[in-house]
Design a protein around this motif. Structure first.
Motif, PDB file in Angstrom:
ATOM      1  N   ALA A 198      10.367 -27.426   1.099  1.00  0.00           N
ATOM      2  CA  ALA A 198       9.703 -27.066  -0.156  1.00  0.00           C
ATOM      3  C   ALA A 198       9.705 -28.246  -1.127  1.00  0.00           C
ATOM      4  CB  ALA A 198      10.384 -25.854  -0.790  1.00  0.00           C
TER       5      ALA A 198
ATOM      6  N   LEU B  81       8.601 -12.424  -6.963  1.00  0.00           N
ATOM      7  CA  LEU B  81       8.473 -13.809  -6.516  1.00  0.00           C
ATOM      8  C   LEU B  81       7.240 -13.992  -5.630  1.00  0.00           C
ATOM      9  CD1 LEU B  81      11.347 -16.036  -6.077  1.00  0.00           C
ATOM     10  CD2 LEU B  81       9.874 -15.995  -4.105  1.00  0.00           C
ATOM     11  N   LYS B  82       7.022 -13.037  -4.708  1.00  0.00           N
ATOM     12  CA  LYS B  82       5.855 -13.140  -3.829  1.00  0.00           C
ATOM     13  C   LYS B  82       4.561 -13.035  -4.633  1.00  0.00           C
ATOM     14  CE  LYS B  82       8.003 -11.480   0.397  1.00  0.00           C
ATOM     15  NZ  LYS B  82       8.381 -10.281   1.119  1.00  0.00           N
TER      16      LYS B  82
ATOM     17  N   ARG C 152      -2.495 -24.855  -4.814  1.00  0.00           N
ATOM     18  CA  ARG C 152      -1.391 -23.918  -5.029  1.00  0.00           C
ATOM     19  C   ARG C 152      -0.093 -24.484  -4.464  1.00  0.00           C
ATOM     20  NH1 ARG C 152      -2.982 -19.212  -1.934  1.00  0.00           N
ATOM     21  NH2 ARG C 152      -1.918 -20.272  -0.252  1.00  0.00           N
ATOM     22  N   ALA C 153      -0.179 -25.079  -3.250  1.00  0.00           N
ATOM     23  CA  ALA C 153       1.036 -25.609  -2.627  1.00  0.00           C
ATOM     24  C   ALA C 153       1.539 -26.855  -3.341  1.00  0.00           C
ATOM     25  CB  ALA C 153       0.771 -25.914  -1.152  1.00  0.00           C
TER      26      ALA C 153
ATOM     27  N   PRO D 122      12.001 -19.242   1.109  1.00  0.00           N
ATOM     28  CA  PRO D 122      12.189 -17.813   1.357  1.00  0.00           C
ATOM     29  C   PRO D 122      13.615 -17.509   1.797  1.00  0.00           C
ATOM     30  CG  PRO D 122      11.061 -18.809   3.191  1.00  0.00           C
ATOM     31  CD  PRO D 122      11.281 -19.897   2.199  1.00  0.00           C
TER      32      PRO D 122
ATOM     33  N   ALA E  61       3.929 -16.291  -6.326  1.00  0.00           N
ATOM     34  CA  ALA E  61       3.480 -17.338  -5.407  1.00  0.00           C
ATOM     35  C   ALA E  61       2.109 -17.034  -4.812  1.00  0.00           C
ATOM     36  CB  ALA E  61       4.503 -17.512  -4.284  1.00  0.00           C
ATOM     37  N   GLY E  62       1.504 -15.917  -5.221  1.00  0.00           N
ATOM     38  CA  GLY E  62       0.153 -15.614  -4.761  1.00  0.00           C
ATOM     39  C   GLY E  62       0.095 -14.964  -3.396  1.00  0.00           C
ATOM     40  N   LEU E  63       1.261 -14.616  -2.826  1.00  0.00           N
ATOM     41  CA  LEU E  63       1.254 -13.973  -1.510  1.00  0.00           C
ATOM     42  C   LEU E  63       0.821 -12.525  -1.625  1.00  0.00           C
ATOM     43  CD1 LEU E  63       1.987 -14.639   1.466  1.00  0.00           C
ATOM     44  CD2 LEU E  63       4.201 -13.606   1.023  1.00  0.00           C
TER      45      LEU E  63
ATOM     46  N   PRO F 203      -5.767 -22.975  -1.836  1.00  0.00           N
ATOM     47  CA  PRO F 203      -4.443 -23.012  -1.201  1.00  0.00           C
ATOM     48  C   PRO F 203      -3.724 -24.362  -1.337  1.00  0.00           C
ATOM     49  CG  PRO F 203      -6.006 -21.919   0.233  1.00  0.00           C
ATOM     50  CD  PRO F 203      -6.787 -22.412  -0.952  1.00  0.00           C
ATOM     51  N   ARG F 204      -4.469 -25.443  -1.182  1.00  0.00           N
ATOM     52  CA  ARG F 204      -3.843 -26.757  -1.207  1.00  0.00           C
ATOM     53  C   ARG F 204      -3.290 -27.081  -2.601  1.00  0.00           C
ATOM     54  NH1 ARG F 204      -5.016 -31.302   2.872  1.00  0.00           N
ATOM     55  NH2 ARG F 204      -5.420 -29.604   4.306  1.00  0.00           N
TER      56      ARG F 204
ATOM     57  N   VAL G 151       8.059 -22.655  -2.316  1.00  0.00           N
ATOM     58  CA  VAL G 151       8.869 -21.447  -2.191  1.00  0.00           C
ATOM     59  C   VAL G 151       9.880 -21.624  -1.055  1.00  0.00           C
ATOM     60  CG1 VAL G 151       8.860 -18.958  -1.795  1.00  0.00           C
ATOM     61  CG2 VAL G 151       6.938 -20.046  -2.951  1.00  0.00           C
TER      62      VAL G 151
ATOM     63  N   ARG H  68       0.838  -1.188   0.000  1.00  0.00           N
ATOM     64  CA  ARG H  68       0.000   0.000   0.000  1.00  0.00           C
ATOM     65  C   ARG H  68       0.876   1.242   0.000  1.00  0.00           C
ATOM     66  NH1 ARG H  68      -4.922   0.755   4.199  1.00  0.00           N
ATOM     67  NH2 ARG H  68      -4.075   2.784   4.672  1.00  0.00           N
TER      68      ARG H  68
ATOM     69  N   GLN I   5       7.026 -30.899  -0.731  1.00  0.00           N
ATOM     70  CA  GLN I   5       5.709 -30.625  -1.318  1.00  0.00           C
ATOM     71  C   GLN I   5       5.583 -31.273  -2.699  1.00  0.00           C
ATOM     72  OE1 GLN I   5       6.346 -26.177   0.005  1.00  0.00           O
ATOM     73  NE2 GLN I   5       4.437 -26.274  -1.135  1.00  0.00           N
TER      74      GLN I   5
END
Lengths: 423, 344
Positions: A155, A48-49, A77-78, A85, A52-54, A74-75, A83, A16, A158
């Protein structure tokens, strides 16, 4: 038709009041090994964020294997994206094995024990990343490099189809870095794992990547093969310093070297530069010229001006006038003395009003003695005198040999050339 | 756990660990039995099972039984709630009181006691307490989230929680200062914390609420493990982090509010018992939440037994005993085991 692993379509995103990515578009086909490079603050981590949809894009659309990332469950997506970090902080006393098992979503059921398959996968990724021996150690008591390997194991557990690493190999020693990269390349080749690696190591990136994405100021300024992106001029502009690219004789991939040693040696004979600035416009000049090894003087500045504070902090000699007053004859006389000892004069992007207009006379002084003068381009926008007096004076100075400058990257070599010849 | 770091991986080690945890739960179950026995045997009227043939004996027995259930319910709620707050805020100082939740519940309960019920009797106290607790939590979240786009940071949450708590206790003190004599005694006793059995209907309602909240938190326990690594990691691991945090905060608030409405302001249990259980059991919330609940219940029942007999026939408020008796014991455990729980 083959779907791309990652597709950005004119994406803008950020925080923001502070947008970072601006209109970014690119695609990464499945199975590609991509390195994201660029200077600090160019938006690599933000990209990158967002991928990853963050972070949600404020404009545009991010697709992962054709799915809109912000609408993805979410599941799912993972299971597509893993990722690693920059850093993971585990305040509670979880062991490495417990951390890695987090990667097995199904093993996270609140009742019951993990299946044999989950155990096997966790075991395998811990062997890959060489953390099996550490599995009973507490995660937060490991070294930074060991933590990065454990985070990579989580990671990988997953079993994602894309893995994104944010500077996640920066703390590894050279042998583990090679190992980790070899693992990534192996999975990349055998299972078509798509890899997006953010790295500060340009040489490493050009060695391992199929393609490089070069970022600057929130946009991708160049993408392509390492040979296409690793160009002296391009990198020198983006990183705002002198860089040389040549071919590595062994691997044939481009190698970058900075000019650190050369530039220090060049300054064996010191030259002096006088900077005319104000209101904070001179700080970057002070910083860069000091680092390059010049003696710098400054003035005339008003006391309490942020440039005056910076000059004092950097030990730069400076002529000062009373706060909020017009520059008087005594001060301008002292400044003229400083100019006469300098090898050149640089004007920052300082705005001119009736109070400091007299500083432009310093340029005339210098030009008369045959010293080079550089004035930041765009005087029209910062002339606050009645009757556009600063503009007309600068035009006059330019007709007598003063040069306009617009970027530090162009200015510094110019100064080096002119002032070295003089000493 | 830490000592095994040099040993090579041993395939038997994991089942050993599970056996150890199994043994831990057996121990906890035994401790419930012990607490049950102690609670029934001790009381201001003397030591031993009261004569069940006599009317007074029967009354004493049922009173002691009621105290046991009250202690288990309140202790389990406070302790499990504290465990969850500590995980969600990733902060060892978090507890039901820190986010102002208990303060809000206390204010609601004090209003309900002193001003009187606006709802039909049996639900009045717990529901008012819970509503006020939720309002407080919402206020804390709103204040903490000001000025930034994203979810509030832990520090601003705790800070605004402390502020709202202070406001709530001021309001409670104001209510107390204006109370009538009869109301005053009730509310002071309630504020000091005690386990006088609530009405059977309130106990049943509370039991249902506690059971629902504990089951919900147990369902979220594996997700809580991931959340201790932070919101970002939880997102990457395929969790809807904000929804899970919201749900868990709601359930932990429900537990805290129910406990406050039953037993008043009992400190210490929600903060320290989770730490001790984490040090003994490890941080895995799948086992830690039930372990904390049992540990908190047993601890409070034992404290209550002490409270009844120490200066019998007078009774000490159990809220006084929890810290006095528990403090040294827990300090001893934590001094040796703290590093196995938190690494900060």
């Amino acid at each position: 038709m083959q779907t791309d692993a990652i597709a950005f379509r004119s994406v803008s995103a950020g925080y923001r009041k502070r947008p970072v990515l601006q209109d970014v578009s690119f695609t990464v086909p499945e199975g590609e090994f991509v390195c994201l490079i660029g200077p600090n603050g160019s938006g690599k981590s933000t990209l990158l964020k967002t991928a990853a949809g963050l972070l949600r894009p404020s404009h545009g659309m991010v697709r992962v294997f054709g799915y809109d990332i912000s609408a993805l469950k979410p599941r799912l997506r993972a299971s597509l994206i893993g990722v690693v970090p920059q850093k993971i902080d585990s305040p509670m006393a979880f062991t490495v094995r417990q951390i890695v098992m987090n990667g097995r979503g199904r093993a996270r059921r609140s009742w019951g024990v993990p299946s044999q398959e989950d155990d096997d996968i966790a075991e395998r990724v811990m062997i890959y990343t060489n953390v099996l021996e550490l599995q009973d150690r507490l995660f937060n008591e490991l070294s930074a490099g060991e933590q990065q390997r454990a985070a990579l194991a989580m990671a990988l557990a997953q079993e994602p189809r894309i893995i994104m690493l944010d500077e996640a190999i920066s703390h590894l020693d050279i042998n583990h870095r090679q190992e980790v990269l070899r693992i990534l390349m192996k999975i990349n080749r055998e299972k078509r794992l798509t890899v997006l690696l953010v790295s500060h190591d340009l040489n490493l990136s050009s060695q391992i990547a199929d393609r490089l994405l070069l970022m600057q100021g929130g946009t991708i300024v160049r993408q392509g093969s390492p040979d296409e992106v690793m160009q002296d001029r391009l990198l020198s502009t983006v990183y705002d310093c002198d860089l040389q690219v040549r071919k590595d004789p062994l691997t044939g991939s481009p190698v970058v070297t900075g000019m650190l040693e050369g530039s220090v040696r060049k300054q064996a004979v010191r030259s002096r530069l006088h900077v005319v600035s104000g209101g904070g416009t001179g700080i970057e000049l002070f910083r860069r010229l000091s680092i390059e090894g010049y003696d710098v003087s400054a003035g005339v500045l008003n006391q309490l001006d942020s440039d005056a504070d910076a000059a004092r902090a950097l030990g730069i000699g400076c002529v000062l006038e009373q706060p909020f007053s017009a520059i008087g004859p005594a001060a301008i006389g002292q400044a003229a003395e400083m100019v006469s000892q300098a090898d050149g004069v640089v004007f920052s992007r300082v705005p001119f009003g009736s109070g400091n207009l007299v500083n432009l006379d310093l340029a005339l002084e210098a030009l008369k003695k045959g010293k080079p003068v550089w004035i930041a381009a765009g005087i029209e926008e910062r002339d606050y005198t009645s009757g556009r007096e600063a503009v007309s004076r600068v035009r006059l100075l330019e007709s007598q040999g003063a040069k306009a400058w617009s970027s530090m990257h162009d200015l510094l070599p110019e100064i080096a050339r002119k002032c070295r010849r003089m000493t | 756990m830490k000592g095994s770091n040099i040993k090579p991986a041993d395939p038997r080690r994991r089942s050993d660990g599970q056996m150890l945890k199994g043994a831990g739960f057996a121990l906890l179950s035994v401790s419930i039995g012990l607490a049950f026995a102690v609670s029934l045997l001790l009381g201001p009227s003397g030591i031993g099972i009261p004569d069940l043939e006599s009317v007074s004996g029967k009354a004493i027995f049922s009173l002691r039984l009621g105290r046991f259930f009250m202690g288990m319910m309140v202790g389990a709620s406070l302790s499990a709630s504290g465990t969850v707050f500590q995980a969600l805020l990733r902060n060892p100082l978090a507890e039901p009181y820190v986010l102002g939740v208990s303060g809000g519940a206390g204010l609601g309960a004090a209003l309900s006691i002193l001003v009187g019920g606006w709802l039909p009797g049996l639900l009045g106290l717990p529901l008012t307490a819970f509503l006020f607790a939720l309002l407080t939590l919402a206020a804390v979240y709103t204040i903490a989230g000001q000025g930034k786009g994203g979810p509030p940071s832990v520090y601003s949450l705790i800070l605004s929680g402390v502020i709202i708590s202070a406001i709530c206790s001021s309001l409670i003190m104001f209510l107390v200062s204006t109370a009538t004599i009869e109301g005053l005694h009730t509310v002071i006793w309630w504020m000091l914390g005690n386990l006088q059995p609530a009405s059977p209907s309130q106990q049943i309602v509370s039991l249902v609420l506690i059971a629902v909240a504990l089951a919900g938190l147990q369902f979220l326990s594996a997700a809580l493990n991931v959340l201790t690594l932070g919101r970002e990691i939880a997102h990457y691991q395929g969790l809807n982090a904000d929804r899970i945090i919201g749900t868990a905060l709601f359930l932990a608030t429900l537990l805290a509010a129910t406990a406050v409405s039953m037993g008043g302001m009992i400190g210490f249990v929600g903060l320290v018992v989770p730490h001790v259980m984490r040090a003994l059991y490890g941080p895995d919330h799948r086992g830690l939440i039930p372990a904390s609940a049992i540990g908190g219940g047993v601890f409070l029942v034992l404290c209550d037994a002490l409270a009844r007999v120490l200066i019998a026939p007078l009774e000490i408020p159990v809220g006084v005993i929890t810290a006095l008796a528990g403090g040294p014991f827990f300090l001893f455990i934590l001094r040796r085991k703290m590093n196995d729980a938190w690494i900060a």
